[in-house]
Design a protein around this motif. Structure first.
Motif, PDB file in Angstrom:
ATOM      1  N   LYS A  81      -2.613   9.204  -2.593  1.00 18.70           N
ATOM      2  CA  LYS A  81      -2.216   7.893  -3.089  1.00 18.70           C
ATOM      3  C   LYS A  81      -3.407   7.373  -4.022  1.00 18.70           C
ATOM      4  O   LYS A  81      -3.102   6.368  -4.748  1.00 18.70           O
ATOM      5  N   SER A 122       7.140   0.855   0.985  1.00 23.66           N
ATOM      6  CA  SER A 122       6.569   0.141  -0.053  1.00 23.66           C
ATOM      7  C   SER A 122       7.113   0.430  -1.500  1.00 23.66           C
ATOM      8  O   SER A 122       7.995   1.635  -1.640  1.00 23.66           O
ATOM      9  N   SER A 177       4.099  -5.855  -2.203  1.00 19.43           N
ATOM     10  CA  SER A 177       4.437  -4.810  -1.300  1.00 19.43           C
ATOM     11  C   SER A 177       3.082  -4.056  -1.027  1.00 19.43           C
ATOM     12  O   SER A 177       2.372  -4.145  -1.742  1.00 19.43           O
ATOM     13  N   LEU A 225       2.472   6.303   5.601  1.00 20.92           N
ATOM     14  CA  LEU A 225       3.511   6.534   4.360  1.00 20.92           C
ATOM     15  C   LEU A 225       4.900   6.464   4.960  1.00 20.92           C
ATOM     16  O   LEU A 225       5.666   6.139   4.034  1.00 20.92           O
ATOM     17  N   GLU A 233      -1.944  -4.372  -9.250  1.00 21.39           N
ATOM     18  CA  GLU A 233      -2.508  -3.200  -8.153  1.00 21.39           C
ATOM     19  C   GLU A 233      -3.818  -3.805  -7.540  1.00 21.39           C
ATOM     20  O   GLU A 233      -4.842  -3.819  -8.453  1.00 21.39           O
ATOM     21  N   LYS A 261       6.075  -0.003  -5.915  1.00 23.78           N
ATOM     22  CA  LYS A 261       5.203  -0.473  -6.822  1.00 23.78           C
ATOM     23  C   LYS A 261       5.524  -1.436  -7.831  1.00 23.78           C
ATOM     24  O   LYS A 261       4.747  -2.180  -8.598  1.00 23.78           O
ATOM     25  N   ASP A 308       0.350  10.789  -6.300  1.00 22.82           N
ATOM     26  CA  ASP A 308       1.821  10.538  -5.944  1.00 22.82           C
ATOM     27  C   ASP A 308       2.752  11.661  -5.826  1.00 22.82           C
ATOM     28  O   ASP A 308       3.853  11.556  -5.706  1.00 22.82           O
ATOM     29  N   GLY A 338       0.955  -1.020   0.479  1.00 24.48           N
ATOM     30  CA  GLY A 338       0.868   0.505   0.539  1.00 24.48           C
ATOM     31  C   GLY A 338      -0.096   0.771   1.576  1.00 24.48           C
ATOM     32  O   GLY A 338      -1.194   0.735   1.919  1.00 24.48           O
ATOM     33  N   TYR A 348       0.593  -4.198  -4.219  1.00 23.17           N
ATOM     34  CA  TYR A 348       1.407  -4.253  -5.572  1.00 23.17           C
ATOM     35  C   TYR A 348       2.131  -5.788  -5.732  1.00 23.17           C
ATOM     36  O   TYR A 348       2.793  -5.849  -4.767  1.00 23.17           O
TER      37      TYR A 348
END
Length: 256
Positions: A168, A82, A72, A78, A138, A84, A215, A74, A119
């Motif tokens: 982020k 997505s 996924s 935003l 990551e 994690k 986050d 990021g 991720y």
């Protein structure tokens, strides 16, 4: 009569021994052993390809229909979804060839543009449809130690003008101030800056009194006196101790 009884008893004994013998020789079913996969660090090749790696620690004894990496992205925008913890419902990169013990690699997917993180984790899909996953990792592009702060949510064209932002990545540079900058107009004939800076309007947060948190989404009400506007641009900013300013890669925009 006694002879018949003895024969009957002997027959029962034989049947009992036969039954016991059959039970004693039942072959137990082989237990199902699932494959074990692990995720290895990825790279972006010089040709702009995502170079993924994974390994089979154990092949198990069940059919493996496919295997590879799920991931996924990021993005700085935003609003693009997505996660994690990616699954096959996100982007799937199948590896070629038969599965085998040890490290395997594959480079095919082009590196995306405008991202701060990828991720990813290994997977093996079994013939039954069940999916076995490896550990999640990551990948972050080299941003030179700069933070990643982006605007989150586009405000309405009418009051109240609510939006927000989220860190982020905190980077490793000393942050002294952060927040949102914005420009707007109330009529089509008025000038507007599509790439607002600290010289326009801003909602600032002092990093000493309110340290940045990764986050954590912070809501912001833009200080605009007019009850309705024509157009608005919003983006994030960070000021470091050396007084350099970084602006967000994504700009929120709304127009009547």
């Amino acid at each position: 009569m006694r002879r018949i009884s003895l024969q009957f008893a002997a027959l029962l004994s034989m049947l009992f021994l036969f039954s016991f013998s059959c039970e004693d020789h039942v072959v137990p079913e082989t237990p199902e052993i699932l494959p074990v996969v692990s995720t290895r660090p990825m790279q972006v090749s010089g040709t702009g390809k995502l170079h993924f790696k994974m390994a089979f620690e154990n092949l198990g004894n069940v059919q493996i229909a496919s295997y590879g990496i799920v991931y996924s992205v990021g993005f700085f925008d935003l609003n693009i979804n997505s996660t994690k913890i990616p699954t096959i419902n996100f982007i799937k990169q199948d590896f070629l060839g038969d599965p085998g013990l040890g490290e395997l690699s594959h480079s095919e997917a082009a590196a995306p543009e405008g991202f701060y993180a990828i991720y990813y984790r290994a997977f093996a899909m079994l013939g039954s449809g069940e999916v076995v996953y490896g550990n999640t990792m990551e990948f972050n592009p080299d941003l030179g130690g700069r933070a990643v702060l982006e605007v989150f949510g586009t405000p309405n064209i009418n009051m109240p003008y609510n939006t927000g932002y989220v860190f982020k990545n905190l980077g490793n540079k000393n942050i002294v101030e952060y927040g949102l900058v914005y420009s707007y107009n109330t009529a089509v004939t008025q000038a507007i800056n599509p790439m607002p800076t600290v010289a326009d309007h801003k909602r600032a947060t002092n990093a000493q009194t309110s340290p940045p948190v990764k986050d954590l989404i912070r809501g912001v009400n833009l200080q605009i006196a007019e009850s309705a506007i024509n157009e608005l641009y919003v983006r994030s900013y960070v000021i470091y101790a050396d007084q350099t300013v970084d602006y967000g890669k994504f700009t929120a925009h709304i127009k009547k």
